[in-house]
Design a protein around this motif. Structure first.
Motif, mmCIF file in Angstrom:
data_model
loop_
_atom_site.group_PDB
_atom_site.id
_atom_site.type_symbol
_atom_site.label_atom_id
_atom_site.label_comp_id
_atom_site.label_asym_id
_atom_site.label_seq_id
_atom_site.Cartn_x
_atom_site.Cartn_y
_atom_site.Cartn_z
ATOM 1 N N GLU A 1 -120.864 -0.692 22.356
ATOM 2 C CA GLU A 1 -119.508 -0.163 22.372
ATOM 3 C C GLU A 1 -118.589 -0.993 21.474
ATOM 4 O O GLU A 1 -117.705 -0.444 20.789
ATOM 5 C CB GLU A 1 -118.982 -0.145 23.803
ATOM 6 C CG GLU A 1 -117.664 0.566 23.989
ATOM 7 C CD GLU A 1 -117.760 2.061 23.737
ATOM 8 O OE1 GLU A 1 -116.714 2.684 23.452
ATOM 9 O OE2 GLU A 1 -118.884 2.630 23.811
ATOM 10 N N GLN A 2 -118.790 -2.302 21.482
ATOM 11 C CA GLN A 2 -117.977 -3.170 20.627
ATOM 12 C C GLN A 2 -118.229 -2.886 19.151
ATOM 13 O O GLN A 2 -117.305 -2.919 18.332
ATOM 14 C CB GLN A 2 -118.282 -4.640 20.946
ATOM 15 C CG GLN A 2 -117.884 -5.069 22.349
ATOM 16 C CD GLN A 2 -116.416 -4.817 22.623
ATOM 17 O OE1 GLN A 2 -115.537 -5.138 21.805
ATOM 18 N NE2 GLN A 2 -116.134 -4.227 23.793
ATOM 19 N N SER B 1 -122.686 -2.297 26.399
ATOM 20 C CA SER B 1 -121.399 -2.969 26.204
ATOM 21 C C SER B 1 -121.279 -3.506 24.775
ATOM 22 O O SER B 1 -120.241 -3.332 24.116
ATOM 23 C CB SER B 1 -121.252 -4.109 27.217
ATOM 24 O OG SER B 1 -120.039 -4.796 27.011
ATOM 25 N N GLU B 2 -122.357 -4.147 24.292
ATOM 26 C CA GLU B 2 -122.332 -4.668 22.926
ATOM 27 C C GLU B 2 -122.288 -3.521 21.909
ATOM 28 O O GLU B 2 -121.629 -3.618 20.874
ATOM 29 C CB GLU B 2 -123.561 -5.539 22.681
ATOM 30 C CG GLU B 2 -123.562 -6.834 23.488
ATOM 31 C CD GLU B 2 -124.734 -7.725 23.119
ATOM 32 O OE1 GLU B 2 -124.940 -7.976 21.919
ATOM 33 O OE2 GLU B 2 -125.464 -8.148 24.040
ATOM 34 N N ASN C 1 -126.980 -2.171 30.599
ATOM 35 C CA ASN C 1 -125.516 -2.255 30.638
ATOM 36 C C ASN C 1 -125.000 -3.265 29.623
ATOM 37 O O ASN C 1 -123.972 -3.036 28.957
ATOM 38 C CB ASN C 1 -125.046 -2.642 32.040
ATOM 39 C CG ASN C 1 -125.167 -1.493 33.022
ATOM 40 O OD1 ASN C 1 -125.317 -0.340 32.632
ATOM 41 N ND2 ASN C 1 -125.108 -1.807 34.302
ATOM 42 N N SER C 2 -125.717 -4.384 29.495
ATOM 43 C CA SER C 2 -125.335 -5.395 28.503
ATOM 44 C C SER C 2 -125.447 -4.821 27.091
ATOM 45 O O SER C 2 -124.554 -5.009 26.248
ATOM 46 C CB SER C 2 -126.230 -6.625 28.652
ATOM 47 O OG SER C 2 -125.949 -7.568 27.636
#
Length: 344
Positions: A300-301, A297-298, A293-294
């Motif tokens: 996606e950025q 998330s990165e 998940n981490s």
């Protein structure tokens, strides 16, 4: 309609869990295996049946010509583990039914009448004369039984949650079997199937009992599995346990159950050691999920940044390699990426 097909449809009647798929195959778990056999009668039977891998179905036995198999069966080993005793008398086992179903599985490529003739030819070619008549009689009875069973099935309609009607069908099948077979023949042909069908009915009643907690259901289901025939393959038992574990876990989670409730259920169904292993798997999965998940998330950025596509992909590749240390983890992470992107 073939006997095998009818059997499969019958089994489907008695399951509301993952056994919808499993029970369609379960009959084959009961077929005789190549076990060590000390008596001369079993050795005699094995000698009769071996060397039956037929490339074209035209193998010559000691007694006569073998039947020409349907195209879908050519090149397969004839599945007829029929046994005779030292006096050449037929021994009642589920292998006889297995033999009939093997031939009937090709119904459509050949007519039923043709397949019956093939079975008779096979029995005559492989069995001593002292066993042929009885085996042929059982074939006649089995065909008549499946025809009558088909009529029973087509006249019965009910919903999947009406357990008593399921039980009624099983009871009707038992009565029908008594019309065509004696008790010894019923036990040989249908004994394991009867046990399995009743197991499924009892299983359904346990799941439908709203007064039982998931832990209590697990305890009762574990008892049911312990009472299953000893001839059932270990893999089948494991599959049943897994199916029950999935269903009870979903029930606990849907009600917001605690980790202790989940642990108690697992221990009741599978035992403390298996419950320990599952807790370890849960922990490892939680750690992995946090890690992925981490990463996502990165990632996606990076995808939302103003960089060009080539730079984005380079940054994502670098991030992925930094986040995951093994080839397996990298492949698994990429699978999560695909799933995430497909949801957009």
């Amino acid at each position: 309609m073939s006997a095998k097909f009818l059997n499969n449809k019958t089994i489907i009647l008695v399951s509301v869990t993952c056994l919808f798929i499993l029970l369609a195959l379960i009959y084959w778990a009961f077929k005789p295996t190549n076990q060590n056999q000390s008596s001369q009668n079993d050795l005699h039977a094995q000698n009769l049946m071996k060397n039956n891998t037929l490339p074209n179905g035209e193998h010559e036995s000691n007694k006569g010509k073998m039947p020409i198999l349907a195209p879908s069966l050519q090149g397969t080993e004839i599945d007829c583990p029929i046994q005779v005793d030292a006096n050449g008398k037929l021994i009642l086992t589920v292998g006889i039914r297995s033999c009939f179903d093997y031939f009937f599985s090709s119904l459509g490529e050949k007519t039923e009448s043709e397949l019956i003739l093939d079975i008779r030819q096979y029995l005559t070619a492989t069995l001593p004369e002292t066993a042929v008549d009885y085996a042929s009689y059982l074939l006649d009875q089995y065909v008549a039984y499946t025809h009558t069973l088909k009529n029973l099935r087509t006249s019965t309609y009910f919903k999947s949650d009406e357990i008593d009607k399921f039980q009624n069908i099983i009871d009707q099948m038992a009565k029908l079997q008594q019309q065509f077979f004696n008790e010894a023949e019923i036990q040989a042909f249908f004994g394991n199937e009867r046990s399995l069908n009743q197991f499924s009915i009892d299983q359904m009643r346990i799941h439908a009992n709203k007064s039982l907690t998931p832990q209590q259901k697990a305890t009762e289901l574990a008892k049911l599995i312990d009472y299953l025939p000893s001839t059932m393959a270990d893999g089948v038992r494991v599959s049943m346990q897994f199916a029950e574990l999935q269903q009870l876990t979903q029930e606990i989670q849907s009600k917001g159950g605690s980790a202790k409730e989940l642990r108690n259920m697992r221990e009741s169904l599978l035992g403390p050691e298996a419950a320990d292993r599952l807790e370890k798997v849960d922990h490892e999965e939680a750690v992995w999920q946090k890690q992925v998940n981490s990463y996502l998330s990165e990632r996606e950025q990076i995808l939302k940044s103003d960089a060009d596509d080539a730079s984005k992909q380079q940054s994502i590749n670098q991030l992925r390699n930094q986040s995951f240390g093994t080839k397996e983890e990298l492949l698994r992470a990429q699978s999560y990426e695909i799933m995430r992107d497909q949801k957009k």
